[in-house]
Scaffold this motif. Structure first.
Motif, PDB file in Angstrom:
ATOM      1  N   ILE A 321     -12.242  -1.533  -6.418  1.00  0.00           N
ATOM      2  CA  ILE A 321     -13.262  -2.255  -5.654  1.00  0.00           C
ATOM      3  C   ILE A 321     -12.672  -3.570  -5.148  1.00  0.00           C
ATOM      4  N   LEU A 322     -11.978  -4.284  -6.027  1.00  0.00           N
ATOM      5  CA  LEU A 322     -11.343  -5.539  -5.633  1.00  0.00           C
ATOM      6  C   LEU A 322     -10.308  -5.321  -4.537  1.00  0.00           C
ATOM      7  N   ALA A 323      -9.533  -4.243  -4.654  1.00  0.00           N
ATOM      8  CA  ALA A 323      -8.487  -3.982  -3.663  1.00  0.00           C
ATOM      9  C   ALA A 323      -9.093  -3.677  -2.292  1.00  0.00           C
ATOM     10  N   GLU A 324     -10.071  -2.764  -2.255  1.00  0.00           N
ATOM     11  CA  GLU A 324     -10.645  -2.397  -0.963  1.00  0.00           C
ATOM     12  C   GLU A 324     -11.458  -3.534  -0.356  1.00  0.00           C
ATOM     13  N   SER A 325     -12.379  -4.085  -1.129  1.00  0.00           N
ATOM     14  CA  SER A 325     -13.232  -5.147  -0.580  1.00  0.00           C
ATOM     15  C   SER A 325     -12.433  -6.413  -0.325  1.00  0.00           C
ATOM     16  N   GLY A 326     -11.400  -6.658  -1.139  1.00  0.00           N
ATOM     17  CA  GLY A 326     -10.544  -7.812  -0.901  1.00  0.00           C
ATOM     18  C   GLY A 326      -9.769  -7.695   0.394  1.00  0.00           C
ATOM     19  N   LEU A 327      -9.261  -6.505   0.671  1.00  0.00           N
ATOM     20  CA  LEU A 327      -8.569  -6.262   1.938  1.00  0.00           C
ATOM     21  C   LEU A 327      -9.523  -6.456   3.109  1.00  0.00           C
ATOM     22  N   ARG A 328     -10.712  -5.904   2.998  1.00  0.00           N
ATOM     23  CA  ARG A 328     -11.658  -5.947   4.113  1.00  0.00           C
ATOM     24  C   ARG A 328     -12.172  -7.360   4.385  1.00  0.00           C
ATOM     25  N   THR A 329     -12.281  -8.179   3.354  1.00  0.00           N
ATOM     26  CA  THR A 329     -12.898  -9.500   3.531  1.00  0.00           C
ATOM     27  C   THR A 329     -11.903 -10.656   3.494  1.00  0.00           C
ATOM     28  N   ASN A 330     -10.858 -10.537   2.703  1.00  0.00           N
ATOM     29  CA  ASN A 330      -9.909 -11.655   2.536  1.00  0.00           C
ATOM     30  C   ASN A 330      -8.546 -11.389   3.145  1.00  0.00           C
ATOM     31  N   GLY A 331      -8.260 -10.125   3.469  1.00  0.00           N
ATOM     32  CA  GLY A 331      -7.011  -9.833   4.135  1.00  0.00           C
ATOM     33  C   GLY A 331      -6.016  -9.038   3.312  1.00  0.00           C
ATOM     34  N   PHE A 332      -4.909  -8.732   3.942  1.00  0.00           N
ATOM     35  CA  PHE A 332      -3.895  -7.827   3.405  1.00  0.00           C
ATOM     36  C   PHE A 332      -3.382  -8.261   2.035  1.00  0.00           C
ATOM     37  N   SER A 333      -3.018  -9.515   1.894  1.00  0.00           N
ATOM     38  CA  SER A 333      -2.374  -9.962   0.651  1.00  0.00           C
ATOM     39  C   SER A 333      -3.303  -9.805  -0.551  1.00  0.00           C
ATOM     40  N   THR A 334      -4.605 -10.035  -0.349  1.00  0.00           N
ATOM     41  CA  THR A 334      -5.561  -9.873  -1.448  1.00  0.00           C
ATOM     42  C   THR A 334      -5.672  -8.407  -1.843  1.00  0.00           C
ATOM     43  N   GLY A 335      -5.769  -7.535  -0.856  1.00  0.00           N
ATOM     44  CA  GLY A 335      -5.850  -6.110  -1.157  1.00  0.00           C
ATOM     45  C   GLY A 335      -4.615  -5.612  -1.880  1.00  0.00           C
ATOM     46  N   LEU A 336      -3.463  -6.028  -1.412  1.00  0.00           N
ATOM     47  CA  LEU A 336      -2.217  -5.586  -2.035  1.00  0.00           C
ATOM     48  C   LEU A 336      -2.088  -6.121  -3.457  1.00  0.00           C
ATOM     49  N   GLU A 337      -2.491  -7.351  -3.662  1.00  0.00           N
ATOM     50  CA  GLU A 337      -2.420  -7.941  -5.000  1.00  0.00           C
ATOM     51  C   GLU A 337      -3.194  -7.098  -6.011  1.00  0.00           C
ATOM     52  N   HIS A 338      -4.410  -6.714  -5.662  1.00  0.00           N
ATOM     53  CA  HIS A 338      -5.231  -5.954  -6.611  1.00  0.00           C
ATOM     54  C   HIS A 338      -4.751  -4.515  -6.746  1.00  0.00           C
ATOM     55  N   LEU A 339      -4.248  -3.923  -5.672  1.00  0.00           N
ATOM     56  CA  LEU A 339      -3.664  -2.592  -5.803  1.00  0.00           C
ATOM     57  C   LEU A 339      -2.484  -2.632  -6.755  1.00  0.00           C
ATOM     58  N   ASN A 340      -1.663  -3.656  -6.641  1.00  0.00           N
ATOM     59  CA  ASN A 340      -0.510  -3.775  -7.537  1.00  0.00           C
ATOM     60  C   ASN A 340      -0.915  -4.060  -8.981  1.00  0.00           C
ATOM     61  N   GLU A 341      -2.038  -4.738  -9.181  1.00  0.00           N
ATOM     62  CA  GLU A 341      -2.559  -4.879 -10.545  1.00  0.00           C
ATOM     63  C   GLU A 341      -2.810  -3.511 -11.148  1.00  0.00           C
ATOM     64  N   LEU A 342      -3.416  -2.635 -10.352  1.00  0.00           N
ATOM     65  CA  LEU A 342      -3.679  -1.283 -10.836  1.00  0.00           C
ATOM     66  C   LEU A 342      -2.383  -0.537 -11.084  1.00  0.00           C
ATOM     67  N   ARG A 343      -1.446  -0.631 -10.168  1.00  0.00           N
ATOM     68  CA  ARG A 343      -0.186   0.093 -10.331  1.00  0.00           C
ATOM     69  C   ARG A 343       0.578  -0.411 -11.561  1.00  0.00           C
ATOM     70  N   THR A 344       0.503  -1.690 -11.822  1.00  0.00           N
ATOM     71  CA  THR A 344       1.141  -2.223 -13.027  1.00  0.00           C
ATOM     72  C   THR A 344       0.503  -1.635 -14.275  1.00  0.00           C
ATOM     73  N   PHE A 345      -0.825  -1.505 -14.259  1.00  0.00           N
ATOM     74  CA  PHE A 345      -1.511  -0.861 -15.378  1.00  0.00           C
ATOM     75  C   PHE A 345      -1.093   0.603 -15.496  1.00  0.00           C
ATOM     76  N   LEU A 346      -1.114   1.334 -14.381  1.00  0.00           N
ATOM     77  CA  LEU A 346      -0.734   2.744 -14.420  1.00  0.00           C
ATOM     78  C   LEU A 346       0.696   2.916 -14.931  1.00  0.00           C
ATOM     79  N   ASN A 347       1.549   1.967 -14.615  1.00  0.00           N
ATOM     80  CA  ASN A 347       2.960   2.085 -14.992  1.00  0.00           C
ATOM     81  C   ASN A 347       3.184   1.909 -16.494  1.00  0.00           C
TER      82      ASN A 347
END
Length: 465
Positions: A321-347
């Motif tokens: 939710i943070l990744a998608e809504s962050g991208l849509r409202t705050n921009g690319f860097s916010t979306g990528l940051e939260h996606l990478n939080e998830l990927r770090t967890f998955l890793n």
């Protein structure tokens, strides 16, 4: 829809799930005088929780999986549902009685325990929000009142009411330090976990209504770690199969459902033409963990293992939710940051169970260049923001397996974001249309004179038009 309290049902749930010795003693002493007022309101919580779990993880979630390409139905009823062969009699709203009735009993009688009140409102919002998402307009404002034929509230009105209900729950949970509850199957009375689930639910419902700025703000307070996930944790009780993983229970009865040939399987398979594996992503372990073998319940060691916990509201959902809504409202860097939080967890591999933790997996963090034209996540050279959004939605599709997330996203985004080739898969063998909603239950149509004509499977609900 009747408002009559089903006393037998409430007492039954108190017996089966709470095992309250005092309650049994009272029954033996004077059964003819037992009323709802004789039962501590807190003892109704477990029954409501377990009924809600059955609804969230039962046939509706499987149908959502069939209709979004994640699951395949192989025999009997499950095959019929996979083939879109459903009628109004396929569906029910049993949760109004088995979940909402005991919750309202709690709310009407509990004035001095904000923890119990807050929990009851989160569960109510969870059930009603699921119904509103799946069916569209539903009875809510007049449901379980003295009004025998309650009106069907507009879907957007229901979601707005649930946001207010969750606001109340959050206030109560914030003020609940030091309070306890008699029984809580889900979180054992952990105030913080309930509070975080309430915020993530707010984020989920704001995502449904495409209020992305509000979704981001809500999810910023949501589930903060996988340890705080809302899960159904199966119980290993000798001679009792009903307490096991819901997929395991079904597959013990026959080869009814599985992932073989599904679009989900293709996405995770490195040999597939639509594989999401790349130089930074290895889905080998997740594919094996997600595989549901329809031939035998005992053959499943992953997500359908007899004691494997099943997700309902999770840290992964919150991050997405943070990744998608962050991208849509705050921009690319916010979306990528939260996606990478998830990927770090998955890793870390902690989302796998012990049967698959030694299999290969990799979720290296992405950088901006990966989404630029020609990058590993943008081989078709669309614009950078759209490439990131596509990856986030694809991850929602995969991470949301066995929940309603993929079905919700399919209906939410197939019109507004159709230009970015988001990974929505029809059960193409049987339909050329995406299912937009489930059918109003036959019992409701026959008993409620205020029930509207059912618009059918393929009519978009209000929030998805």
């Amino acid at each position: 829809m009747k408002s009559t309290h089903t006393i037998f049902l409430l007492i039954f749930t108190a017996f089966v799930f709470m095992g309250c010795e005092k309650l049994v003693d009272d029954l033996n002493e004077n059964p003819n005088q037992l009323t709802l007022d004789d039962i501590d309101a807190g003892l109704f919580l477990n029954g409501a929780e377990l009924s809600n779990i059955s609804i969230q993880l039962g046939s509706y979630s499987r149908m959502a999986g069939y209709w979004s390409g994640q699951l395949v139905g192989f025999e009997q009823t499950e095959f019929e549902r996979y083939q879109y062969s459903v009628t109004s009699s396929t569906f029910d709203w049993d949760g109004y009685q088995s979940v909402l009735t005991p919750l309202r009993e709690i709310q009407e009688r509990t004035i001095d325990n904000p923890l119990l009140l807050g929990i009851s409102k989160v569960i109510e919002a969870h059930l009603v929000g699921t119904y509103a998402s799946l069916f569209g307009d539903i009875p809510y404002s007049e449901a379980l009142t003295d009004i025998e034929n309650p009106i069907f509230d507009k879907q957007t009105v229901v979601f707005a009411q649930l946001q207010l209900l969750l606001d109340d729950a959050i206030t109560e949970l914030e003020n609940a330090e030091g309070y306890g509850v008699l029984e809580d199957f889900i979180f054992n009375g952990d105030r913080q976990k309930w509070l975080e689930s309430a915020w993530t639910l707010k984020g989920r419902y704001y995502t449904h209504t495409k209020e992305y700025s509000l979704a981001y703000n809500a999810a910023s307070n949501g589930i903060s770690s996988s340890a705080n996930n809302m899960m159904f944790n199966p119980l290993d009780i000798t001679g009792e199969n009903s307490t096991k993983n819901k997929y395991y229970i079904l597959l013990e009865a026959g080869p009814y459902t599985g992932t073989s040939g599904s679009y989900l399987e293709q996405l995770l398979d490195e040999t597939s033409s639509v594989s999401r594996n790349n130089s930074k992503t290895d889905e080998t372990a997740r594919l094996k963990y997600y595989t549901i073998d329809q031939t035998s319940g005992d053959a499943n060691l992953g997500i359908a293992h007899e004691l494997e916990p099943q997700p309902m509201i999770t840290y992964r959902e919150n991050l997405l939710i943070l990744a998608e809504s962050g991208l849509r409202t705050n921009g690319f860097s916010t979306g990528l940051e939260h996606l990478n939080e998830l990927r770090t967890f998955l890793n870390t591999g902690s989302f796998l169970n012990d049967n698959f933790s030694s299999e290969s997996y990799a979720y290296e963090v992405y950088i901006t260049e990966d989404f630029n034209a020609g990058g590993i996540e943008n081989l078709d050279s669309i614009d950078t923001d759209s490439a990131l959004l596509r990856e986030i939605i694809e991850e929602r599709y995969v991470s949301g397996f066995t929940t309603f997330m993929a079905f919700d996203d399919t209906r939410r985004l197939q019109k507004s974001d159709s230009d970015i080739d988001v990974p929505f898969a029809l059960n193409v063998a049987t339909s050329t249309q995406n299912v937009e909603r489930m059918l109003y239950p036959e019992d409701e149509i026959l008993s409620n004179t205020m029930a509207p004509s059912d618009p059918g499977l393929y009519e978009a609900t209000e929030v998805n038009q």
